[in-house]
Design an enzyme around this catalytic site. Structure first.
Site, PDB file in Angstrom:
ATOM      1  N   ASP A 191      -5.541  -0.502  -2.096  1.00  0.00           N
ATOM      2  CA  ASP A 191      -6.331  -1.367  -2.994  1.00  0.00           C
ATOM      3  C   ASP A 191      -7.628  -1.846  -2.388  1.00  0.00           C
ATOM      4  OD1 ASP A 191      -5.149  -3.153  -1.048  1.00  0.00           O
ATOM      5  OD2 ASP A 191      -5.726  -4.785  -2.383  1.00  0.00           O
ATOM      6  N   ASP A 249      -5.179   2.002  10.802  1.00  0.00           N
ATOM      7  CA  ASP A 249      -6.600   1.737  11.053  1.00  0.00           C
ATOM      8  C   ASP A 249      -6.747   1.290  12.515  1.00  0.00           C
ATOM      9  OD1 ASP A 249      -9.268   1.116  10.755  1.00  0.00           O
ATOM     10  OD2 ASP A 249      -8.959  -0.614   9.456  1.00  0.00           O
ATOM     11  N   THR A 250      -6.752  -0.019  12.796  1.00  0.00           N
ATOM     12  CA  THR A 250      -6.824  -0.450  14.198  1.00  0.00           C
ATOM     13  C   THR A 250      -5.524  -0.145  14.942  1.00  0.00           C
ATOM     14  OG1 THR A 250      -5.954  -2.653  13.720  1.00  0.00           O
ATOM     15  CG2 THR A 250      -8.349  -2.375  13.614  1.00  0.00           C
ATOM     16  N   GLU A 256       3.885   4.157   5.866  1.00  0.00           N
ATOM     17  CA  GLU A 256       2.679   3.322   5.813  1.00  0.00           C
ATOM     18  C   GLU A 256       1.599   4.049   5.005  1.00  0.00           C
ATOM     19  OE1 GLU A 256       1.265   0.679   5.676  1.00  0.00           O
ATOM     20  OE2 GLU A 256       0.820  -0.171   7.647  1.00  0.00           O
ATOM     21  N   ASP A 257       0.658   3.281   4.453  1.00  0.00           N
ATOM     22  CA  ASP A 257      -0.442   3.903   3.713  1.00  0.00           C
ATOM     23  C   ASP A 257      -1.529   4.419   4.654  1.00  0.00           C
ATOM     24  OD1 ASP A 257      -1.202   1.340   4.476  1.00  0.00           O
ATOM     25  OD2 ASP A 257      -1.992   0.753   2.520  1.00  0.00           O
ATOM     26  N   PHE A 307     -14.010   2.577   3.782  1.00  0.00           N
ATOM     27  CA  PHE A 307     -12.928   1.836   3.135  1.00  0.00           C
ATOM     28  C   PHE A 307     -12.401   2.663   1.971  1.00  0.00           C
ATOM     29  CE2 PHE A 307     -10.715  -1.377   0.748  1.00  0.00           C
ATOM     30  CZ  PHE A 307     -10.051  -2.039   1.755  1.00  0.00           C
ATOM     31  N   GLY A 349       0.763  -1.252   0.000  1.00  0.00           N
ATOM     32  CA  GLY A 349       0.000   0.000   0.000  1.00  0.00           C
ATOM     33  C   GLY A 349       0.791   1.297   0.000  1.00  0.00           C
ATOM     34  N   ARG A 373      -5.146   0.654  -7.043  1.00  0.00           N
ATOM     35  CA  ARG A 373      -3.900   1.234  -6.517  1.00  0.00           C
ATOM     36  C   ARG A 373      -3.410   2.376  -7.407  1.00  0.00           C
ATOM     37  NH1 ARG A 373      -1.970  -2.167  -2.466  1.00  0.00           N
ATOM     38  NH2 ARG A 373      -2.277  -4.394  -2.774  1.00  0.00           N
ATOM     39  N   THR A 413      -1.352  -3.625  13.125  1.00  0.00           N
ATOM     40  CA  THR A 413      -0.279  -3.957  12.189  1.00  0.00           C
ATOM     41  C   THR A 413       0.975  -3.147  12.494  1.00  0.00           C
ATOM     42  OG1 THR A 413      -1.967  -4.309  10.498  1.00  0.00           O
ATOM     43  CG2 THR A 413       0.310  -4.130   9.730  1.00  0.00           C
TER      44      THR A 413
HETATM   45  P1  5GP Z   1      -4.527  -1.996  10.965  1.00  0.00           P
HETATM   46  O1  5GP Z   1      -3.697  -3.086  11.552  1.00  0.00           O
HETATM   47  O2  5GP Z   1      -4.088  -0.629  11.392  1.00  0.00           O
HETATM   48  O3  5GP Z   1      -5.987  -2.234  11.226  1.00  0.00           O
HETATM   49  O4  5GP Z   1      -4.424  -2.146   9.398  1.00  0.00           O
HETATM   50  C1  5GP Z   1      -3.546  -1.455   8.622  1.00  0.00           C
HETATM   51  C2  5GP Z   1      -3.560  -1.994   7.219  1.00  0.00           C
HETATM   52  O5  5GP Z   1      -4.877  -2.372   6.833  1.00  0.00           O
HETATM   53  C3  5GP Z   1      -3.150  -0.925   6.230  1.00  0.00           C
HETATM   54  O6  5GP Z   1      -1.763  -0.935   6.010  1.00  0.00           O
HETATM   55  C4  5GP Z   1      -3.920  -1.318   4.998  1.00  0.00           C
HETATM   56  O7  5GP Z   1      -3.197  -2.265   4.262  1.00  0.00           O
HETATM   57  C5  5GP Z   1      -5.174  -1.953   5.529  1.00  0.00           C
HETATM   58  N1  5GP Z   1      -6.304  -1.001   5.579  1.00  0.00           N
HETATM   59  C6  5GP Z   1      -6.898  -0.476   6.680  1.00  0.00           C
HETATM   60  N2  5GP Z   1      -7.903   0.351   6.339  1.00  0.00           N
HETATM   61  C7  5GP Z   1      -7.931   0.356   4.989  1.00  0.00           C
HETATM   62  C8  5GP Z   1      -8.736   1.053   4.027  1.00  0.00           C
HETATM   63  O8  5GP Z   1      -9.655   1.842   4.316  1.00  0.00           O
HETATM   64  N3  5GP Z   1      -8.451   0.792   2.718  1.00  0.00           N
HETATM   65  C9  5GP Z   1      -7.460  -0.063   2.324  1.00  0.00           C
HETATM   66  N4  5GP Z   1      -7.278  -0.219   1.018  1.00  0.00           N
HETATM   67  N5  5GP Z   1      -6.692  -0.721   3.197  1.00  0.00           N
HETATM   68  C10 5GP Z   1      -6.920  -0.505   4.516  1.00  0.00           C
END
Ligand code: 5GP
Length: 169
Positions: free
Chosen positions: A152, A96-97, A92-93, A145, A40, A158, A100
């Protein structure tokens, strides 16, 4: 399918320039390594790196954490370069939570880099499960989302030059 724009190409360009100026100043005496999280972040990292006013190297991590649009909360790092004594800027792109990025940071810290900072294009605070310190942030996004500019939905979108909302049911 037409993806509704949330952050235009112009706004992204302006923000990348601002972030690059800030990072260039903060890291002017550092041995900077941009460490992108695949896939991403690759578009953002490429633009950011070309806009920096200081020398920098880049490398990438491959992490598996997502299937479709749901976070599994579990990650596996497929490849981790040697980071000992490096000034690492994780790119990072989207956060979210937070699960990761925090897991990645823990793995990286084991390698004893000289410094470790985080730059993320997007932040989605509504779904945060763990506190995350984002040192350089592009934009906050709502609990939707999003796709485009590297992000993606099942490997599509992308290549969009803007960030838009994917209509997940
Ligand atoms: P986390 O562990 O913070 O929940 O997830 C992070 C990863 O989830 C990001 O690097 C990305 O790959 C994916 N992700 C979380 N939210 C989105 C979103 O709204 N769109 C996309 N395409 N990927 C997301």
């Amino acid at each position: 399918m037409k993806i509704q724009s949330l952050i235009s190409e112009r706004r992204i360009k302006r923000k990348v320039k601002e972030l690059a100026e800030e990072i260039s100043w903060d890291c002017r005496n550092k041995d900077l390594l941009l460490l992108g999280i695949l896939k991403g972040s690759f578009v953002f990292l490429a633009d950011l790196m070309r806009t920096l006013e200081i020398p920098a190297e880049c490398d990438f991590l491959k992490v598996r954490s997502y299937a479709g649009d749901k976070s599994s909360g579990k990650i596996r790092i497929d490849f981790l370069p040697s980071l000992k004594k490096r000034d690492v800027l994780l790119v990072e792109d989207i956060i979210d939570t937070g699960l990761t990025i925090n897991s990645i940071k823990e793995e990286i810290k084991k390698q004893k880099p000289r410094s470790l900072k985080l730059c993320s294009l997007l932040n989605k605070p509504a779904r945060r499960k763990q506190k995350v310190k984002i040192d350089y942030l592009g934009f906050e996004v709502p609990d939707k989302f999003v796709v485009g500019y590297g992000l993606d939905y099942e490997e599509k979108f992308r290549n969009l030059p803007y960030v838009g909302i994917y209509p997940v049911k």
